[in-house]
Design a protein around this motif. Structure first.
Motif, PDB file in Angstrom:
ATOM      1  N   GLY A   1       0.838  -1.070  -0.026  1.00 35.93           N
ATOM      2  CA  GLY A   1       0.118   0.017   0.046  1.00 35.93           C
ATOM      3  C   GLY A   1       0.802   1.422  -0.133  1.00 35.93           C
ATOM      4  O   GLY A   1       1.718   1.461  -0.789  1.00 35.93           O
ATOM      5  N   PHE A   2       0.658   2.269   0.921  1.00 36.57           N
ATOM      6  CA  PHE A   2       1.330   3.399   0.899  1.00 36.57           C
ATOM      7  C   PHE A   2       1.709   3.866   2.457  1.00 36.57           C
ATOM      8  O   PHE A   2       0.923   3.747   3.149  1.00 36.57           O
ATOM      9  N   TRP A   3       2.981   4.319   2.481  1.00 32.69           N
ATOM     10  CA  TRP A   3       3.277   4.886   3.901  1.00 32.69           C
ATOM     11  C   TRP A   3       2.804   6.189   4.009  1.00 32.69           C
ATOM     12  O   TRP A   3       2.781   7.140   3.194  1.00 32.69           O
ATOM     13  N   VAL A   4       2.282   6.352   5.121  1.00 36.77           N
ATOM     14  CA  VAL A   4       1.521   7.793   5.594  1.00 36.77           C
ATOM     15  C   VAL A   4       2.239   8.382   6.583  1.00 36.77           C
ATOM     16  O   VAL A   4       2.718   7.857   7.778  1.00 36.77           O
ATOM     17  N   GLU A   5       2.689  10.039   6.626  1.00 37.35           N
ATOM     18  CA  GLU A   5       3.385  10.497   7.673  1.00 37.35           C
ATOM     19  C   GLU A   5       2.662  11.887   7.646  1.00 37.35           C
ATOM     20  O   GLU A   5       2.383  12.548   6.687  1.00 37.35           O
ATOM     21  N   ASN A   6       2.300  12.281   9.042  1.00 36.26           N
ATOM     22  CA  ASN A   6       1.539  13.517   9.240  1.00 36.26           C
ATOM     23  C   ASN A   6       0.323  13.559   8.273  1.00 36.26           C
ATOM     24  O   ASN A   6      -0.286  14.678   7.692  1.00 36.26           O
ATOM     25  N   GLY A   7      -0.336  12.423   8.320  1.00 39.70           N
ATOM     26  CA  GLY A   7      -1.522  12.358   7.544  1.00 39.70           C
ATOM     27  C   GLY A   7      -1.388  12.593   5.910  1.00 39.70           C
ATOM     28  O   GLY A   7      -2.693  12.608   5.318  1.00 39.70           O
ATOM     29  N   GLU A   8      -0.309  12.534   5.428  1.00 41.60           N
ATOM     30  CA  GLU A   8      -0.064  12.420   4.315  1.00 41.60           C
ATOM     31  C   GLU A   8       0.455  11.266   3.315  1.00 41.60           C
ATOM     32  O   GLU A   8       1.604  10.831   4.211  1.00 41.60           O
ATOM     33  N   ILE A   9       0.348  10.917   2.289  1.00 40.57           N
ATOM     34  CA  ILE A   9       0.616   9.688   1.748  1.00 40.57           C
ATOM     35  C   ILE A   9       2.280  10.081   1.100  1.00 40.57           C
ATOM     36  O   ILE A   9       2.325  11.123   0.610  1.00 40.57           O
ATOM     37  N   GLN A  10       3.094   9.262   1.657  1.00 38.37           N
ATOM     38  CA  GLN A  10       4.694   9.633   1.297  1.00 38.37           C
ATOM     39  C   GLN A  10       5.086   8.889   0.074  1.00 38.37           C
ATOM     40  O   GLN A  10       5.753   9.501  -1.065  1.00 38.37           O
ATOM     41  N   TYR A  11       4.802   7.499   0.156  1.00 43.50           N
ATOM     42  CA  TYR A  11       5.554   6.703  -0.936  1.00 43.50           C
ATOM     43  C   TYR A  11       4.768   5.401  -0.772  1.00 43.50           C
ATOM     44  O   TYR A  11       4.245   4.901   0.113  1.00 43.50           O
ATOM     45  N   PRO A  12       4.919   4.485  -2.036  1.00 44.73           N
ATOM     46  CA  PRO A  12       4.265   3.289  -2.049  1.00 44.73           C
ATOM     47  C   PRO A  12       5.069   2.062  -1.223  1.00 44.73           C
ATOM     48  O   PRO A  12       6.467   2.534  -1.288  1.00 44.73           O
ATOM     49  N   VAL A  13       4.657   1.134  -0.603  1.00 45.93           N
ATOM     50  CA  VAL A  13       5.417   0.187   0.078  1.00 45.93           C
ATOM     51  C   VAL A  13       4.774  -1.164  -0.207  1.00 45.93           C
ATOM     52  O   VAL A  13       3.780  -1.525  -0.669  1.00 45.93           O
ATOM     53  N   ASN A  14       5.674  -2.323   0.008  1.00 39.41           N
ATOM     54  CA  ASN A  14       5.367  -3.514  -0.300  1.00 39.41           C
ATOM     55  C   ASN A  14       6.159  -4.536   0.762  1.00 39.41           C
ATOM     56  O   ASN A  14       6.930  -3.999   1.139  1.00 39.41           O
TER      57      ASN A  14
END
Length: 449
Positions: free
Chosen positions: A394-407
């Motif tokens: 999915g996607f890593w989220v920081e400060n409530g915002e999507i930062q980058y895709p993850v797997n």
């Protein structure tokens, strides 16, 4: 085969069963046709069409039962099926809980037309399906970053079902479906990532355009390019609406009558206890219009009805057919389903989880730092304890915002704790059989780097 032939087939099966010595019996006949078209690189890759009739007979004798099925509807085959089923039933183990429904409990005066389960429009031509698939593929390929489309498909199906039993039940209905899907791939070589989009409707006029479906598949695949592995630790996890229904599916499996009667459920002792947050309910609604899980009666001829599985957080109902209900000393919830070659077994149909008041974006903002899960890979679920572990991306989220895709990560927890902590968004799609919005879960264990 004409629609009138299905009742005649089930009547003939019941008559054959009686001649063969069956005490009780039920029969099912299914007449269907389907067309599926796959396109690759703008050209037809595969076309499939299937048509046929399937029949099934279940006989019951002194607490024993046997099921047989066939695709040949000749009189000789019907007689052989009945004789074989009776012979098998005589050798089957005895079960005091099996048996047909009491005649007084059977469904009566249902209105199939009100459910709108079958589209009166003509079957689409193969060329129209091929064009849908081609348009979906072309739209996905137009998205920047998409290098290929693994598959683009369009399909149509129509089938009639008729059920009859020696207790006097006799009824049937039709179903239709039209669908379009695409799987797009971004990146190249070992860096390839894929994602998909698909839509299915009972009425063809309700289906979104093929271009929209293909574009969405392409955008999802492009967004997954260049993924990383997330951090390891305890983080909140937001399950995207596309896959959040799987979490509720684990709850439904745990309240299924077969799991309860076997004692193989992590909710086996949870009746009248809190299993969801106080404000949430899980309601079965078998009479929603134009929905794939709707039906006027179940596979044992009992009338389907609205029921609360979970009411304001508290578990109120198991999902039961006649046999599991009798084992538990309860009444069937009219949730029996069956195929032509198997006896009835319980299963939930349309369910709706209470939606929240926030959008998915607002839940992301509340989450702060954590993981947005858009797909699962594999699963390890302990049905007795509810221990849960799944591969995710999915996607890593920081400060409530999507930062980058993850797997290449795993999320883990316990289903009882997870379900008690969920916060729903308001983004559930109302045309689905299972209406479940995106779900925020606090404090799951995340294994990444």
């Amino acid at each position: 085969m004409t629609e009138q032939s299905l009742p005649k087939l089930t009547e003939a099966l019941l008559a054959a069963a009686k001649r063969a010595g069956a005490v009780e019996a039920d029969a099912i006949a299914v007449d269907g046709r389907s067309v599926a078209i796959d396109v690759r690189a703008g050209h037809l890759e595969q076309a499939e069409r299937a048509e046929g009739v399937e029949i099934g007979l279940r006989v019951l004798m002194d607490g024993r039962q046997a099921c047989v099925s066939a695709s040949d509807t000749s009189a000789r085959t019907l007689e052989q099926m009945a004789e074989r089923a009776v012979a098998m039933a005589r050798e089957a183990p005895q079960d005091p809980y099996i048996g047909l429904a009491d005649a007084a409990d059977l469904a009566k005066d249902w209105d199939v037309a009100a459910l709108e389960l079958s589209d009166p429009a003509e079957e689409p031509a193969a060329a129209a399906l091929q064009e849908d698939a081609r348009m979906a593929e072309a739209a996905a390929l137009k998205v920047a970053g998409v290098h290929q489309v693994q598959s683009a498909s369009a399909a149509y199906s129509f089938r009639r079902i008729h059920l009859a039993a020696s207790n006097g039940f006799n009824g049937g209905y039709s179903r239709s479906s039209r669908s379009t899907s695409a799987v797009a791939i971004s990146g190249e070589g070992l860096e390839m990532e894929r994602d998909w989009a698909a839509e299915s409707r009972i009425f063809q006029s309700d289906l979104p355009g093929a271009t929209e479906i293909g574009r969405l598949a392409g955008e999802r695949a492009a967004a997954r390019a260049n993924p990383r592995r997330p951090k390891t630790g305890a983080y909140p996890v937001l399950l995207d609406e596309r896959i959040s229904g799987s979490l509720i599916g684990h709850l439904l499996a745990a309240v299924n009558g077969q799991a309860i009667t076997r004692g193989a459920s992590w909710l086996r002792d949870a009746m009248d206890q809190a299993v969801l947050p106080d404000a949430l309910s899980l309601i079965e609604e078998p009479h929603r219009k134009r929905i794939s899980g709707s039906r006027p009666f179940d596979a044992e001829g009992l009338p389907t009805m609205r029921r609360a599985i979970v009411d304001n957080g508290v578990l109120r109902s198991w999902t039961l057919d006649l046999a599991t209900a009798r084992k538990l000393g309860l009444k069937s919830t009219a949730n029996a389903g069956r195929g032509t070659s198997s006896p009835p077994s319980p299963g939930a149909g349309n369910v709706t989880l209470t939606q929240g008041n926030q959008s998915r974006a607002e839940l992301l903002a509340d989450m702060g730092t954590g993981l947005l899960v858009t797909s699962f890979i594999g699963a390890t679920i302990n049905p007795n304890t509810g221990d849960y572990s799944r591969g995710a991306s999915g996607f890593w989220v920081e400060n409530g915002e999507i930062q980058y895709p993850v797997n290449e990560c795993t999320i883990a927890g316990n289903l009882r704790d997870m379900l008690r902590s969920i916060r729903p968004a308001n983004d559930a799609r109302l045309h689905l059989s299972h209406i479940v919005p995106s779900l925020l879960i606090e404090g799951m264990t995340l294994a990444g780097d």
